[in-house]
Design an enzyme around this catalytic site. Sequence first.
Site, PDB file in Angstrom:
ATOM      1  N   SER A  14      11.243   3.155  19.953  1.00 19.75           N
ATOM      2  CA  SER A  14      10.983   4.152  19.060  1.00 19.75           C
ATOM      3  C   SER A  14       9.620   5.033  18.338  1.00 19.75           C
ATOM      4  CB  SER A  14      12.278   4.278  17.834  1.00 19.75           C
ATOM      5  OG  SER A  14      13.882   4.617  18.460  1.00 19.75           O
ATOM      6  N   GLY A  15       8.811   3.360  17.841  1.00 20.14           N
ATOM      7  CA  GLY A  15       7.715   4.242  18.000  1.00 20.14           C
ATOM      8  C   GLY A  15       7.309   5.094  18.970  1.00 20.14           C
TER       9      GLY A  15
END
Length: 388
Positions: free
Chosen positions: A73-74
């Site tokens: 999710s970065g």
Amino acid sequence: MTDTAENQIHGFASSGYEAVADQFRANFLERGDHGAAFAAVVDGRTVVDLWGGWADRATSRLWREDTIAGIFSGTKGFVATCLLLLIERGQLDLDRPVCAYWPEFAAEGKERILVRHLVSHQACLPGLATPVSVEEATDDVRMARLLASQSPIREPGTTLYYHALTFGWLCGELIRRIDGRSVGRLFAEDVARPLDLDAWIGLPGEQEPRVAVLERGPDYGAKRSDLETDRVAWSIWDNPPRSRPDPLPLNSRSWRAAEVPGGNGIASARAAARLYGCLSRGGELEGIRILRPETIELGCTCLARGVEPYLDQELAYGVGFGLQTKEALFGNVPVGFGHDGAGGSLHGAWPELKTGFSYVTNTLLNFEGHDPRSGSLLAALSACVQGR
């Protein structure tokens, strides 16, 4: 001490930042890391650039200076930067309905969902209702079409639900409808290329040999107890089933090559720190400007804050970026933004300190509360930056 890969730390920590290197080494010796990198950029200067351990323990491939890894999710921070580009260019308005740009999205009562809801996890479309396989989920256009035909689970704008994968498909399609390019291509051409970043949403085939192989820690990917009884929980966390299959999706070429903008970005710590270092300085780095300061300030203005029902923790969001809360994900500083990733990676900026940072790991671990690996690095870094 046995001379193993986990004891071999490479790179540098500038004078005054030695404590960061100490904590990076401790992550291998005490906190379970097998392969990782950490970088920090302060006022445009790289002050920490460290790497060590294994890129692939099974083949004894070491983590090298040019190793890249999945950041889960970065990736949402990359998408957030692209959204801000469109806002700055006058192409995207937070207060317009999504369907003004994407007409099909109005189906099933979604005509009142505003762009501000979509970009801040308030669209109430946190998971896919239609069952899909991992391979089917690599088709971002189809995933967006499914979401356009889906009903929200509550009145949009009333509840913050973390849109684990759907954030990327929703925002990616919004970007495509406005710009004509996919979010991966927009990011590559208008962000990564100007800043010379080793970072991608959709990895080119020639980069495959550089990718670190992800490995699960003892508790990573354990099945949630609510997946069998709660259809929403299933739609968020197990559709497609991406934490428990072997191999992990982010270890497959098909998943890396696709654009899954909510969670399949590949980057080096150096690249993510450089991006956030640029954002921390108002959008300029080494004479290259990608955004204006006021656009970044808008992007970090809180649009949603609350305790997320399925994570049971306080979250806050601006335009795609996670913001600092009492949980102090971004360290012991009052103002921070960025995004974390499943298994432990963390990337962000401290604008008051003109600092960008990134911790990338291929050792996927679960901890109660914050990950002590990134937490120890940020504690040391903030102390060093502030001269304590």
